[in-house]
Design a protein around this motif. Sequence first.
Motif, short mmCIF file in Angstrom:
data_model
loop_
_atom_site.label_atom_id
_atom_site.label_comp_id
_atom_site.label_asym_id
_atom_site.label_seq_id
_atom_site.Cartn_x
_atom_site.Cartn_y
_atom_site.Cartn_z
N LYS A 62 0.83 -1.21 0.00
CA LYS A 62 0.00 0.00 0.00
C LYS A 62 0.86 1.26 0.00
O LYS A 62 0.53 2.26 -0.65
CB LYS A 62 -0.92 -0.01 1.22
N GLY A 63 1.97 1.21 0.72
CA GLY A 63 2.88 2.36 0.75
C GLY A 63 3.46 2.66 -0.62
O GLY A 63 3.58 3.83 -1.02
N ARG A 64 3.83 1.63 -1.35
CA ARG A 64 4.35 1.83 -2.71
C ARG A 64 3.32 2.49 -3.60
O ARG A 64 3.64 3.39 -4.38
CB ARG A 64 4.77 0.49 -3.31
N ALA A 65 2.07 2.03 -3.50
CA ALA A 65 1.01 2.59 -4.33
C ALA A 65 0.77 4.06 -3.98
O ALA A 65 0.59 4.91 -4.87
CB ALA A 65 -0.28 1.78 -4.16
N ARG A 66 0.76 4.38 -2.66
CA ARG A 66 0.56 5.77 -2.26
C ARG A 66 1.71 6.66 -2.74
O ARG A 66 1.50 7.79 -3.17
CB ARG A 66 0.42 5.86 -0.74
N THR A 67 2.94 6.13 -2.65
CA THR A 67 4.10 6.91 -3.11
C THR A 67 4.01 7.20 -4.60
O THR A 67 4.30 8.32 -5.05
CB THR A 67 5.40 6.14 -2.81
N ALA A 68 3.59 6.20 -5.38
CA ALA A 68 3.46 6.39 -6.83
C ALA A 68 2.42 7.47 -7.14
O ALA A 68 2.64 8.32 -8.01
CB ALA A 68 3.08 5.08 -7.49
N ARG A 69 1.30 7.46 -6.42
CA ARG A 69 0.27 8.47 -6.67
C ARG A 69 0.75 9.86 -6.25
O ARG A 69 0.46 10.87 -6.90
CB ARG A 69 -1.02 8.10 -5.94
N LEU A 70 1.52 9.91 -5.13
CA LEU A 70 2.04 11.20 -4.67
C LEU A 70 3.03 11.79 -5.68
O LEU A 70 2.97 12.99 -5.98
CB LEU A 70 2.73 11.01 -3.32
N LEU A 71 3.92 10.94 -6.22
CA LEU A 71 4.86 11.43 -7.23
C LEU A 71 4.14 11.92 -8.47
O LEU A 71 4.53 12.94 -9.07
CB LEU A 71 5.84 10.30 -7.60
N PHE A 72 3.11 11.22 -8.86
CA PHE A 72 2.34 11.65 -10.03
C PHE A 72 1.73 13.02 -9.79
O PHE A 72 1.79 13.91 -10.66
CB PHE A 72 1.25 10.62 -10.34
N LEU A 91 2.60 15.41 -7.47
CA LEU A 91 3.59 16.47 -7.26
C LEU A 91 4.31 16.85 -8.55
O LEU A 91 4.70 18.00 -8.74
CB LEU A 91 4.60 16.05 -6.19
N SER A 92 4.48 15.85 -9.44
CA SER A 92 5.16 16.13 -10.72
C SER A 92 4.19 16.60 -11.80
O SER A 92 4.59 16.80 -12.94
CB SER A 92 5.88 14.87 -11.20
N ARG A 93 2.91 16.74 -11.41
CA ARG A 93 1.86 17.15 -12.35
C ARG A 93 1.80 16.24 -13.57
O ARG A 93 1.66 16.68 -14.71
CB ARG A 93 2.06 18.61 -12.78
N GLY A 94 1.92 14.95 -13.28
CA GLY A 94 1.74 13.96 -14.33
C GLY A 94 2.99 13.59 -15.09
O GLY A 94 2.94 12.71 -15.96
N ARG A 95 4.12 14.24 -14.79
CA ARG A 95 5.34 13.93 -15.55
C ARG A 95 5.99 12.63 -15.10
O ARG A 95 6.70 11.98 -15.87
CB ARG A 95 6.33 15.09 -15.42
N ILE A 96 5.77 12.23 -13.84
CA ILE A 96 6.34 10.97 -13.33
C ILE A 96 5.20 10.00 -13.07
O ILE A 96 4.36 10.22 -12.20
CB ILE A 96 7.14 11.20 -12.03
N SER A 97 5.15 8.93 -13.85
CA SER A 97 4.11 7.91 -13.68
C SER A 97 4.78 6.55 -13.59
O SER A 97 5.34 6.04 -14.57
CB SER A 97 3.14 7.93 -14.88
N ILE A 98 4.78 5.98 -12.39
CA ILE A 98 5.41 4.69 -12.16
C ILE A 98 4.43 3.58 -12.56
O ILE A 98 3.30 3.54 -12.06
CB ILE A 98 5.80 4.53 -10.67
N PRO A 99 4.83 2.70 -13.48
CA PRO A 99 3.90 1.64 -13.91
C PRO A 99 3.43 0.79 -12.73
O PRO A 99 4.22 0.44 -11.85
CB PRO A 99 4.75 0.81 -14.89
N ASN A 100 2.16 0.49 -12.70
CA ASN A 100 1.58 -0.34 -11.66
C ASN A 100 1.63 -1.80 -12.09
O ASN A 100 0.82 -2.25 -12.89
CB ASN A 100 0.13 0.08 -11.39
#
Length: 626
Positions: free
Chosen positions: A523-533, A535-544
């Motif tokens: 769950k922490g990994r998923a929350r981190t990925a959404r937070l990066l997305f 904060l970066s305004r969509g420029r950083i999207s980590i594949p799920n």
Amino acid sequence: MPGLVGVVSNKGDGQRLLDRMADSVRHRSWQKTDIFNSPPFHVARVHLGIFNAEPQPIFNEDRTLALFMHGKIYGYDEEMKNLKHKHRFTFHNDAEFCLHAYEEYGTEFTRRLNVNGSFVLVLCDLSSNRLIIINDRYGLSPLHYVIRPGKLLFASEIKAVLADEAFTRTLNEAAVADFFAFGEINGNKTLFKGVEVLPPASILTYDGKSATIEMYWSFCYKPDYGIGEDELAAELVDTFREAVEVRFNDGLSHGVLLSGGLDSRSVVAAASATVRRDIFTVTFGTPNCNDATIAEAVSRAAKTRHIFVPLNPVGALTPYPEQIVYLTDGMHTVHAGFVIPVYMQVRHQIAVLSEGLALDLLLGGSFLTNRIFKVKTESELAAILNARRLFDDNMLAQLFVDGYYSTIKSLPAQSVQSTLSQEEGHPANRFDAFMLSNRVRRYIFMGHSPITQNFTEVTVPTYDNHFVDVILRIPPELRFGHRIYMKFLKALSPELARLCYQHTMLPADAPLWLWKPALLYQKGRARTARLLFRLSRGRISIPNRHSFAPVDQWLRTNAKWRQFTRDTLLSPNACIREFCRQEFIQQLVEDHETGRAYHSGRINQLLTFELFLRMFVAGTLPPPKT
């Protein structure tokens, strides 16, 4: 889906109506149709020609009884031998067995012989003009019915009922409230007033004037605290191996829908080495997702023939969202359209697909929590169930226009309370019985029946009667947290139990105390990925890679899915405007796309409801070509 449709009427319109009903549920060119017209009975079966391929109806010796059957039953060889001493058999199939068992024992045969499988039987008594419909213990094959003055309509799909031009299409507010509050509909309601789902383990009798429904079995846990864990695990293993063996031992080509979870792995683990060499395992998902890599490892260890069908977001779009909504009468959300090309591909190699349906809930207590074990009153338990919401009360108030919300605001809580009152016993058992009889059953209606069975037959060994009877004797404390499930899986196959489990990404046989920190990490990994997305305004999207179909990312980052969502929900001509506030829907969509919130489930529910309204209520969207 393949299934049964019919009308009982003396009004003279039965034959023409039956033709329209049968046409409405025949979705593929390879599906076959059996028709029977003998007023007042007008019945049809649409089928794949795999299970019970012989033409129907099946008649008894003096042709006073005619029987249609959809589905499959197992393990009746001894009873068949006994019946052959008294009755003549032509086809020696499931339908003929049920017909003569009814002649011998009446409707009591379902309980007396413990008829085991997934089925719907329609029996026409031509001497008394009486119709009898019987389904299996769990209601795995849906059957809808409408009772009107002098007429009974029944069908595996609601759209066949809508073929009756005299039927008024009025939305059922209680079902709409459930649909948005919980994501499924509780009880036997449908989205249309006047259309009910036949309850599980039911015998419906219609005499031309009125109908009665008798229940011959109920989903009731009766825990036995005098049995040890090892003894229970051994009994579970023995009965489950028998359940799998009897389903694979029919000379047909078989496959198992295999994920990275434990339920489908248990089906493979229960199969003998000889059977494993002959069956296929089928996995679909985005390439390199956890489900795909784990399922491939399970297949290698089990030595099955493995098929992997890759998914991509664009391939899951038009025409599949419309087809999913049409096939499921609006019960399955649009994102699941990706399964149609999967089944189109595998049907040429596989006649019967097995699923490990709901074993994590039946045996693993996957929804149980410590709080449930502390419940003292029914209102506390109802509150826990009522809290499992897709849209909570506050969101429903913002979603629906004032007039409509005032009509439905109290209905979700009433729905839980009325359905829960039918259960009894330990709070944990009542909770799981509610989930199995409502949420899981509706999941079956959404996917197992109307989608998969258009392409292959389906069998569910986890819902074997003898296996379930053992589970119902297990104390809830042993089911809680997968405690007895882990003993069961390790006894089935220590080798497969050592492989990774998709939910925790630990070996499946890892100590249970490690599960909680592993789940928190995921769950922490998923929350981190959404937070990066965000904060970066969509420029950083980590594949799920944790999800086999990352719908949340599709709706957030894929241009075609974003456009489809906006074109469907925010159109000036959207039917949903009559019920829902456009500004709230727009806010949901924007919050999800920017990463401010996670709304993929809610958006998919709204998309599905909009397409349902267009197809089945407003008539502005024609049925898609399937």
